[in-house]
Design an enzyme around this catalytic site. Structure first.
Site, PDB file in Angstrom:
ATOM      1  CE  LYS A   1      -2.565 -18.218 -14.809  1.00  0.00           C
ATOM      2  NZ  LYS A   1      -3.298 -17.390 -13.872  1.00  0.00           N
TER       3      LYS A   1
ATOM      4  CB  CYS B   1      -5.149 -19.394 -11.316  1.00  0.00           C
ATOM      5  SG  CYS B   1      -5.223 -17.605 -11.093  1.00  0.00           S
TER       6      CYS B   1
ATOM      7  CG  ASP C   1      -0.834 -18.507 -11.693  1.00  0.00           C
ATOM      8  OD1 ASP C   1      -0.265 -18.666 -12.779  1.00  0.00           O
ATOM      9  OD2 ASP C   1      -1.933 -17.939 -11.565  1.00  0.00           O
TER      10      ASP C   1
HETATM   11  N1  TIU Z   1      -3.320 -17.922  -9.247  1.00  0.00           N
HETATM   12  C1  TIU Z   1      -4.484 -17.626  -8.664  1.00  0.00           C
HETATM   13  O1  TIU Z   1      -5.227 -18.505  -8.262  1.00  0.00           O
HETATM   14  N2  TIU Z   1      -4.769 -16.285  -8.462  1.00  0.00           N
HETATM   15  C2  TIU Z   1      -5.493 -15.797  -7.393  1.00  0.00           C
HETATM   16  O2  TIU Z   1      -5.726 -14.602  -7.281  1.00  0.00           O
HETATM   17  N3  TIU Z   1      -5.905 -16.722  -6.466  1.00  0.00           N
HETATM   18  C3  TIU Z   1      -6.545 -16.456  -5.283  1.00  0.00           C
HETATM   19  O3  TIU Z   1      -6.964 -17.415  -4.629  1.00  0.00           O
HETATM   20  N4  TIU Z   1      -6.651 -15.200  -4.853  1.00  0.00           N
END
Ligand code: TIU
Length: 225
Positions: A135, A168, A30
């Site tokens: 995802k 994530c 991400d």
């Molecule tokens: N990629 C991921 O970690 N999504 C989130 O929403 N992370 C947060 O820390 N909000």
């Protein structure tokens, strides 16, 4: 540590990480504008996104190492379909009105596939031949083809990087552990909006003899022999 020509051991915690380059994948979680730049999902949740951008050069160096080592490279993006059919109301309604997944934002609709904010930042962008997994969940395995793609290539060792560490990245690493992969998180190639959560996650992963997996700095991974 006994090694064959393709078996390497990296100085890691809680023990050396022994892996075979022919069966290793790098999973970059991400690294998208939504989390790293102002105006995306991360800032819509009230976070200081500048805490994440500092790891971009280290993730770029890790990508160069993986490509030079012929590891399979995977990038993920947390994203939803434009009609939100893959976004459970429980996830969407958690956000503040006007700043929810699917709402218009400075980088397009928040966390929607194909919008400018959903793009991976240029410095760590995917190259041709690398797998990009969209995802809908926090975990990279939930409702995706990732496990099948890894098994088709006989991948057994996973090196993780990306954001955010305790959300994530950690979810994906736990999913990987339950699926039987040996997984290592690169300590300086992951970040959180809460540095203390990043540190706690690293400690959790390697506690109890590596209950989730291994951690090591990029330098240790690059020095693996
Ligand atoms: N990629 C991921 O970690 N999504 C989130 O929403 N992370 C947060 O820390 N909000």
């Amino acid at each position: 540590m006994p090694t064959s020509p393709t078996t390497l051991a990296a100085d890691a915690q809680p023990a050396p990480f022994v892996f075979d380059a022919r069966h290793t994948a790098l999973i970059v979680i991400d690294m998208q504008r939504d989390f790293i730049e102002p105006g995306g999902f991360g800032s819509s949740l009230g976070n200081d996104v500048t805490l994440l951008s500092g790891i971009v050069p280290t993730v770029a160096a890790l990508l160069r190492h993986a490509r030079a080592s012929d590891w399979f490279v995977v990038h993920t993006r947390e994203s939803h379909a434009a009609d939100l059919s893959d976004c459970p109301p429980a996830k969407r309604l958690r956000g503040a009105p006007g700043l929810r997944i699917g709402d218009p934002g400075p980088m397009g609709r928040i966390l929607i596939r194909g919008e400018p904010g959903n793009a991976i930042v240029d410095a760590v962008a995917p190259m041709p031949g690398e797998l990009v997994i969209d995802k809908p969940g926090k975990g990279a395995f939930y409702d995706t083809s990732l496990d099948r793609a890894l098994r088709e290539r006989d991948i057994r060792y996973l090196v993780f990087a990306g954001v955010t560490t305790e959300v994530c990245v950690q979810t994906s690493m736990r999913e990987a552990n339950d699926r039987g992969y040996d997984a290592l998180l690169v300590e300086d190639a992951t970040a959180s909006y809460f540095p203390e959560f990043r540190d706690a996650t690293l400690a959790m992963i390697r506690s109890q003899g590596g209950i989730v997996g291994w951690t090591a700095p990029l330098a240790a991974l690059m020095a693996a022999a």
